[in-house]
Motif scaffolding. Structure first.
Motif, PDB file in Angstrom:
ATOM      1  N   THR A  87       0.815  -1.204   0.000  1.00 34.41           N
ATOM      2  CA  THR A  87       0.000   0.000   0.000  1.00 34.41           C
ATOM      3  C   THR A  87       0.850   1.255   0.000  1.00 34.41           C
ATOM      4  N   THR A  88       0.193   2.372  -0.193  1.00 32.82           N
ATOM      5  CA  THR A  88       0.900   3.646  -0.232  1.00 32.82           C
ATOM      6  C   THR A  88       1.310   4.129   1.152  1.00 32.82           C
ATOM      7  N   SER A  89       0.975   3.406   2.209  1.00 36.32           N
ATOM      8  CA  SER A  89       1.473   3.795   3.529  1.00 36.32           C
ATOM      9  C   SER A  89       2.970   3.521   3.637  1.00 36.32           C
ATOM     10  N   ARG A  90       3.504   2.836   2.664  1.00 33.93           N
ATOM     11  CA  ARG A  90       4.938   2.590   2.598  1.00 33.93           C
ATOM     12  C   ARG A  90       5.527   3.593   1.603  1.00 33.93           C
ATOM     13  N   PRO A  91       6.253   4.581   2.119  1.00 29.74           N
ATOM     14  CA  PRO A  91       6.634   5.723   1.289  1.00 29.74           C
ATOM     15  C   PRO A  91       7.485   5.400   0.065  1.00 29.74           C
ATOM     16  N   LEU A  92       8.281   4.374   0.114  1.00 30.46           N
ATOM     17  CA  LEU A  92       9.110   4.062  -1.051  1.00 30.46           C
ATOM     18  C   LEU A  92       8.371   3.236  -2.089  1.00 30.46           C
ATOM     19  N   LEU A  93       7.098   2.916  -1.809  1.00 29.33           N
ATOM     20  CA  LEU A  93       6.327   2.107  -2.743  1.00 29.33           C
ATOM     21  C   LEU A  93       5.198   2.904  -3.384  1.00 29.33           C
ATOM     22  N   LEU A  94       5.322   4.239  -3.377  1.00 24.41           N
ATOM     23  CA  LEU A  94       4.303   5.075  -4.000  1.00 24.41           C
ATOM     24  C   LEU A  94       4.337   4.882  -5.510  1.00 24.41           C
ATOM     25  N   GLY A  95       3.212   5.136  -6.144  1.00 28.21           N
ATOM     26  CA  GLY A  95       3.144   4.991  -7.599  1.00 28.21           C
ATOM     27  C   GLY A  95       2.726   3.580  -7.957  1.00 28.21           C
ATOM     28  N   SER A  96       3.664   2.803  -8.427  1.00 24.86           N
ATOM     29  CA  SER A  96       3.413   1.412  -8.787  1.00 24.86           C
ATOM     30  C   SER A  96       4.079   0.529  -7.730  1.00 24.86           C
ATOM     31  N   PRO A  97       3.345   0.171  -6.678  1.00 26.59           N
ATOM     32  CA  PRO A  97       3.965  -0.543  -5.562  1.00 26.59           C
ATOM     33  C   PRO A  97       4.693  -1.826  -5.945  1.00 26.59           C
ATOM     34  N   ARG A  98       4.105  -2.610  -6.835  1.00 31.40           N
ATOM     35  CA  ARG A  98       4.761  -3.875  -7.219  1.00 31.40           C
ATOM     36  C   ARG A  98       6.072  -3.617  -7.947  1.00 31.40           C
ATOM     37  N   ARG A  99       6.077  -2.684  -8.890  1.00 35.54           N
ATOM     38  CA  ARG A  99       7.304  -2.358  -9.612  1.00 35.54           C
ATOM     39  C   ARG A  99       8.346  -1.759  -8.659  1.00 35.54           C
ATOM     40  N   GLN A 100       7.895  -0.865  -7.789  1.00 34.27           N
ATOM     41  CA  GLN A 100       8.818  -0.241  -6.835  1.00 34.27           C
ATOM     42  C   GLN A 100       9.437  -1.300  -5.919  1.00 34.27           C
ATOM     43  N   TRP A 101       8.617  -2.258  -5.460  1.00 34.57           N
ATOM     44  CA  TRP A 101       9.122  -3.312  -4.571  1.00 34.57           C
ATOM     45  C   TRP A 101      10.180  -4.128  -5.305  1.00 34.57           C
ATOM     46  N   GLN A 102       9.904  -4.478  -6.558  1.00 31.09           N
ATOM     47  CA  GLN A 102      10.873  -5.259  -7.331  1.00 31.09           C
ATOM     48  C   GLN A 102      12.176  -4.481  -7.515  1.00 31.09           C
ATOM     49  N   GLU A 103      12.080  -3.194  -7.774  1.00 33.52           N
ATOM     50  CA  GLU A 103      13.284  -2.377  -7.936  1.00 33.52           C
ATOM     51  C   GLU A 103      14.071  -2.283  -6.624  1.00 33.52           C
ATOM     52  N   LEU A 104      13.344  -2.142  -5.510  1.00 33.19           N
ATOM     53  CA  LEU A 104      14.021  -2.124  -4.204  1.00 33.19           C
ATOM     54  C   LEU A 104      14.787  -3.422  -3.983  1.00 33.19           C
ATOM     55  N   MET A 105      14.145  -4.542  -4.294  1.00 33.87           N
ATOM     56  CA  MET A 105      14.799  -5.834  -4.082  1.00 33.87           C
ATOM     57  C   MET A 105      16.007  -6.018  -5.001  1.00 33.87           C
ATOM     58  N   GLU A 106      15.900  -5.558  -6.235  1.00 31.91           N
ATOM     59  CA  GLU A 106      17.053  -5.655  -7.144  1.00 31.91           C
ATOM     60  C   GLU A 106      18.227  -4.861  -6.590  1.00 31.91           C
ATOM     61  N   ALA A 107      17.943  -3.708  -6.003  1.00 28.07           N
ATOM     62  CA  ALA A 107      19.001  -2.848  -5.463  1.00 28.07           C
ATOM     63  C   ALA A 107      19.555  -3.364  -4.139  1.00 28.07           C
ATOM     64  N   ARG A 108      18.732  -4.070  -3.377  1.00 32.36           N
ATOM     65  CA  ARG A 108      19.117  -4.435  -2.000  1.00 32.36           C
ATOM     66  C   ARG A 108      19.502  -5.893  -1.798  1.00 32.36           C
ATOM     67  N   ARG A 109      19.070  -6.794  -2.669  1.00 31.22           N
ATOM     68  CA  ARG A 109      19.256  -8.226  -2.418  1.00 31.22           C
ATOM     69  C   ARG A 109      20.708  -8.586  -2.100  1.00 31.22           C
ATOM     70  N   ALA A 110      21.654  -8.095  -2.864  1.00 32.60           N
ATOM     71  CA  ALA A 110      23.062  -8.437  -2.635  1.00 32.60           C
ATOM     72  C   ALA A 110      23.536  -7.932  -1.269  1.00 32.60           C
ATOM     73  N   ILE A 111      23.028  -6.798  -0.851  1.00 32.31           N
ATOM     74  CA  ILE A 111      23.405  -6.270   0.472  1.00 32.31           C
ATOM     75  C   ILE A 111      22.815  -7.153   1.564  1.00 32.31           C
ATOM     76  N   TYR A 112      21.519  -7.457   1.454  1.00 31.77           N
ATOM     77  CA  TYR A 112      20.888  -8.348   2.442  1.00 31.77           C
ATOM     78  C   TYR A 112      21.676  -9.663   2.548  1.00 31.77           C
ATOM     79  N   GLU A 113      21.956 -10.266   1.405  1.00 31.02           N
ATOM     80  CA  GLU A 113      22.636 -11.566   1.401  1.00 31.02           C
ATOM     81  C   GLU A 113      24.053 -11.448   1.952  1.00 31.02           C
ATOM     82  N   GLY A 114      24.731 -10.354   1.639  1.00 30.47           N
ATOM     83  CA  GLY A 114      26.094 -10.168   2.125  1.00 30.47           C
ATOM     84  C   GLY A 114      26.185  -9.956   3.618  1.00 30.47           C
ATOM     85  N   LEU A 115      25.166  -9.365   4.208  1.00 35.31           N
ATOM     86  CA  LEU A 115      25.159  -9.109   5.654  1.00 35.31           C
ATOM     87  C   LEU A 115      24.681 -10.307   6.465  1.00 35.31           C
TER      88      LEU A 115
END
Length: 170
Positions: A117-145
């Motif tokens: 939902t839009t209560s999540r500020p980084l997911l405004l606009g197209s929440p599904r696309r935004q979530w996928q972009e966040l994961m593409e940017a963050r997955r390697a960091i999550y896995e590395g930590l």
């Protein structure tokens, strides 16, 4: 007196189950649960979405960094970090030596859990696309930590808790 350190630190994207699983882990281990997003909201006296709108992401990230730093030094239970907290290089360095559990989740399960939902500020606009972009940017960091990676798709919170407890030998 030695500094306190969290028993486990949970990281992952929105919808991974950090808060839900964190509460279950804390209960099972007889410790307390703490969420840095809740700390930020308590410190600021307003919702994270309002902080983003009123002051912007850079301000939020500074407040979040301070909350994470405090929690890592004060809390000895289960600690959940906000999804983007791991983007800060100082936070990444601070997590070295901690037991860090990455709760990995796919888009379908995340969407079902949080509705993206839009209560999540980084997911405004197209929440599904935004979530996928966040994961593409963050997955390697999550896995590395992470010292442990648990895939949560299709699992109940209790099943995720049990997998984590088995992985960490608790």
């Amino acid at each position: 007196m030695s500094p306190r350190t969290p028993r486990l630190v949970l990281i992952g994207p929105p919808g991974a189950g950090k808060s839900t699983v964190g509460h279950l882990l804390a209960e099972s281990l007889g410790v307390t649960f703490r969420d840095t997003d809740a700390d930020v909201e308590a410190t600021e006296g307003r919702a994270i979405s309002d902080i983003f709108v009123d002051d912007g992401e850079p301000y939020f990230r500074r407040v979040e960094r301070a909350a994470v730093q405090r929690a890592l030094g004060e809390h000895d239970g289960i600690l959940a970090l906000g999804g983007g907290a791991i983007l800060d290089p100082d936070t990444q360095a601070d997590l070295t030596g901690h037991s860090v559990v990455f709760l990995s989740v796919g888009l379908a399960d995340a969407a079902g859990r949080v509705g993206l939902t839009t209560s999540r500020p980084l997911l405004l606009g197209s929440p599904r696309r935004q979530w996928q972009e966040l994961m593409e940017a963050r997955r390697a960091i999550y896995e590395g930590l992470a010292t442990v990676i648990v895939r949560t798709d299709g699992l109940s919170p209790e099943e995720v808790r049990d997998l984590i407890l088995a992985e960490v030998g608790a």
